[in-house]
Design a protein around this motif. Sequence first.
Motif, mmCIF file in Angstrom:
data_model
loop_
_atom_site.group_PDB
_atom_site.id
_atom_site.type_symbol
_atom_site.label_atom_id
_atom_site.label_comp_id
_atom_site.label_asym_id
_atom_site.label_seq_id
_atom_site.Cartn_x
_atom_site.Cartn_y
_atom_site.Cartn_z
ATOM 1 N N TYR A 65 0.692 -0.862 -0.066
ATOM 2 C CA TYR A 65 0.406 0.141 -0.071
ATOM 3 C C TYR A 65 0.923 1.386 -0.175
ATOM 4 C CZ TYR A 65 -3.906 2.837 1.599
ATOM 5 O OH TYR A 65 -4.918 3.846 1.660
ATOM 6 N N ARG A 66 0.987 2.012 -0.681
ATOM 7 C CA ARG A 66 1.581 3.286 -1.104
ATOM 8 C C ARG A 66 1.913 3.886 0.002
ATOM 9 N NH1 ARG A 66 -1.012 4.772 -6.889
ATOM 10 N NH2 ARG A 66 -1.956 5.577 -5.441
ATOM 11 N N ARG A 67 0.772 4.065 0.684
ATOM 12 C CA ARG A 67 0.377 5.207 1.539
ATOM 13 C C ARG A 67 0.565 4.385 3.218
ATOM 14 N NH1 ARG A 67 -5.252 7.345 1.531
ATOM 15 N NH2 ARG A 67 -4.761 7.991 3.396
ATOM 16 N N THR A 68 1.313 3.122 3.037
ATOM 17 C CA THR A 68 1.484 3.099 4.449
ATOM 18 C C THR A 68 3.168 3.845 4.736
ATOM 19 O OG1 THR A 68 1.313 0.375 3.702
ATOM 20 C CG2 THR A 68 2.613 0.302 5.449
ATOM 21 N N ASP A 69 3.133 4.496 5.852
ATOM 22 C CA ASP A 69 3.816 5.396 6.431
ATOM 23 C C ASP A 69 5.582 4.365 7.015
ATOM 24 O OD1 ASP A 69 2.764 7.532 5.750
ATOM 25 O OD2 ASP A 69 1.397 7.042 7.399
ATOM 26 N N ALA A 70 6.959 4.844 7.435
ATOM 27 C CA ALA A 70 7.365 4.078 7.971
ATOM 28 C C ALA A 70 7.601 3.692 9.518
ATOM 29 C CB ALA A 70 8.498 4.981 7.727
ATOM 30 N N GLY A 71 6.293 4.427 10.086
ATOM 31 C CA GLY A 71 6.351 4.618 11.034
ATOM 32 C C GLY A 71 4.519 3.103 11.965
ATOM 33 N N MET A 72 4.379 2.559 10.463
ATOM 34 C CA MET A 72 2.820 2.047 10.551
ATOM 35 C C MET A 72 3.375 1.523 11.835
ATOM 36 S SD MET A 72 2.268 -1.337 9.743
ATOM 37 C CE MET A 72 3.226 -2.152 9.566
ATOM 38 N N PRO A 73 4.640 0.019 12.386
ATOM 39 C CA PRO A 73 4.521 -0.494 13.060
ATOM 40 C C PRO A 73 3.821 -0.108 14.861
ATOM 41 C CG PRO A 73 6.124 -1.145 12.418
ATOM 42 C CD PRO A 73 5.889 0.615 11.756
ATOM 43 N N VAL A 74 3.706 1.731 14.834
ATOM 44 C CA VAL A 74 3.799 2.469 16.213
ATOM 45 C C VAL A 74 2.557 2.096 15.427
ATOM 46 C CG1 VAL A 74 3.746 4.097 16.808
ATOM 47 C CG2 VAL A 74 5.805 3.204 16.775
ATOM 48 N N ARG A 75 1.386 2.568 14.787
ATOM 49 C CA ARG A 75 0.501 2.985 14.430
ATOM 50 C C ARG A 75 -0.316 1.448 14.018
ATOM 51 N NH1 ARG A 75 -3.745 3.177 10.736
ATOM 52 N NH2 ARG A 75 -4.360 5.311 10.809
ATOM 53 N N GLU A 76 0.293 0.841 13.710
ATOM 54 C CA GLU A 76 -1.015 -0.977 13.945
ATOM 55 C C GLU A 76 -0.515 -0.670 15.571
ATOM 56 O OE1 GLU A 76 -2.541 -4.019 11.887
ATOM 57 O OE2 GLU A 76 -1.744 -2.370 11.413
ATOM 58 N N MET A 77 0.809 -1.204 16.298
ATOM 59 C CA MET A 77 0.679 -1.082 17.625
ATOM 60 C C MET A 77 -0.698 -0.444 18.237
ATOM 61 S SD MET A 77 4.493 -0.956 18.193
ATOM 62 C CE MET A 77 3.841 -1.904 20.252
ATOM 63 N N ARG A 78 -1.115 1.304 18.073
ATOM 64 C CA ARG A 78 -1.736 1.316 18.196
ATOM 65 C C ARG A 78 -3.632 1.293 17.754
ATOM 66 N NH1 ARG A 78 1.038 6.819 17.358
ATOM 67 N NH2 ARG A 78 2.132 7.017 19.658
ATOM 68 N N LEU A 79 -3.994 0.692 16.820
ATOM 69 C CA LEU A 79 -5.013 0.166 16.685
ATOM 70 C C LEU A 79 -5.246 -1.022 17.155
ATOM 71 C CD1 LEU A 79 -4.271 0.975 12.803
ATOM 72 C CD2 LEU A 79 -5.980 2.559 14.279
ATOM 73 N N LEU A 80 -4.084 -1.669 17.145
ATOM 74 C CA LEU A 80 -4.144 -3.462 17.676
ATOM 75 C C LEU A 80 -4.935 -2.985 19.600
ATOM 76 C CD1 LEU A 80 -1.356 -4.980 16.958
ATOM 77 C CD2 LEU A 80 -3.436 -5.843 16.459
ATOM 78 N N ALA A 81 -4.394 -2.185 20.489
ATOM 79 C CA ALA A 81 -5.227 -1.150 21.320
ATOM 80 C C ALA A 81 -6.194 -0.838 21.090
ATOM 81 C CB ALA A 81 -4.243 -0.729 22.197
ATOM 82 N N ARG A 82 -6.997 -0.377 20.609
ATOM 83 C CA ARG A 82 -7.868 0.302 19.604
ATOM 84 C C ARG A 82 -8.695 -0.948 20.068
ATOM 85 N NH1 ARG A 82 -9.307 4.349 14.944
ATOM 86 N NH2 ARG A 82 -12.448 3.699 15.061
ATOM 87 N N ALA A 83 -8.497 -2.285 19.005
ATOM 88 C CA ALA A 83 -9.556 -3.552 19.165
ATOM 89 C C ALA A 83 -9.280 -4.295 20.719
ATOM 90 C CB ALA A 83 -8.786 -4.033 18.046
ATOM 91 N N GLY A 84 -8.572 -3.478 21.338
ATOM 92 C CA GLY A 84 -9.326 -4.332 22.859
ATOM 93 C C GLY A 84 -7.653 -5.380 23.159
ATOM 94 N N LEU A 85 -7.187 -5.195 22.733
ATOM 95 C CA LEU A 85 -5.766 -5.678 22.932
ATOM 96 C C LEU A 85 -5.177 -5.406 24.220
ATOM 97 C CD1 LEU A 85 -5.978 -6.998 20.390
ATOM 98 C CD2 LEU A 85 -3.076 -7.356 20.648
ATOM 99 N N ASP A 86 -4.206 -5.330 25.522
ATOM 100 C CA ASP A 86 -3.711 -4.993 26.449
ATOM 101 C C ASP A 86 -2.644 -4.674 26.200
ATOM 102 O OD1 ASP A 86 -1.920 -7.187 27.119
ATOM 103 O OD2 ASP A 86 -3.611 -7.424 28.518
ATOM 104 N N GLU A 87 -1.750 -3.863 26.970
ATOM 105 C CA GLU A 87 -0.247 -3.624 26.914
ATOM 106 C C GLU A 87 0.912 -4.661 26.420
ATOM 107 O OE1 GLU A 87 1.004 -0.932 29.362
ATOM 108 O OE2 GLU A 87 -0.016 1.005 29.055
#
Length: 144
Positions: A65-87
């Motif tokens: 995906y062209r718009r996947t940024d270099a910071g994707m892992p951090v953004r994905e971590m935040r989204l996993l937390a939003r989906a209900g996963l704890d730290e």
Amino acid sequence: MLGPDNALVPHYQRLLERMARDGVIMTPTLDVFTRTPWNGPALFEPVRAFHALGGRIALGNDFPYRRTDAGMPVREMRLLARAGLDELAVLEAATATAADVCGFGDRGRIAPGMAADLLMVRGAPTPDALQDPVRVVKDGVFIR
């Protein structure tokens, strides 16, 4: 897949149950899907339900995906937390489970004999803390 009552439809729930029971590891790639019209509760509910069933979740994204940024892992971590996963579950998804999915049995954990690059942070290893590590170890050498 949510029904009109915003609950998972029964056949989808059964599929998630079977996946968790059979040891399938889910890599949801929420970063990609949040950039589409298919965003909201329908996106996060399957991840939340799978995690609640004891299913293993890995952080990752192989979508070109062209718009996947270099910071994707951090953004994905935040989204996993939003989906209900704890730290702890988010950190495990980003380290040990991601390494397992990639077939790297010698990475993803801090233990004797493991290859490890480390980011050391103050406090909990939250996505924000990972943005500003106190120390960095690469291939066993302190580089910061």
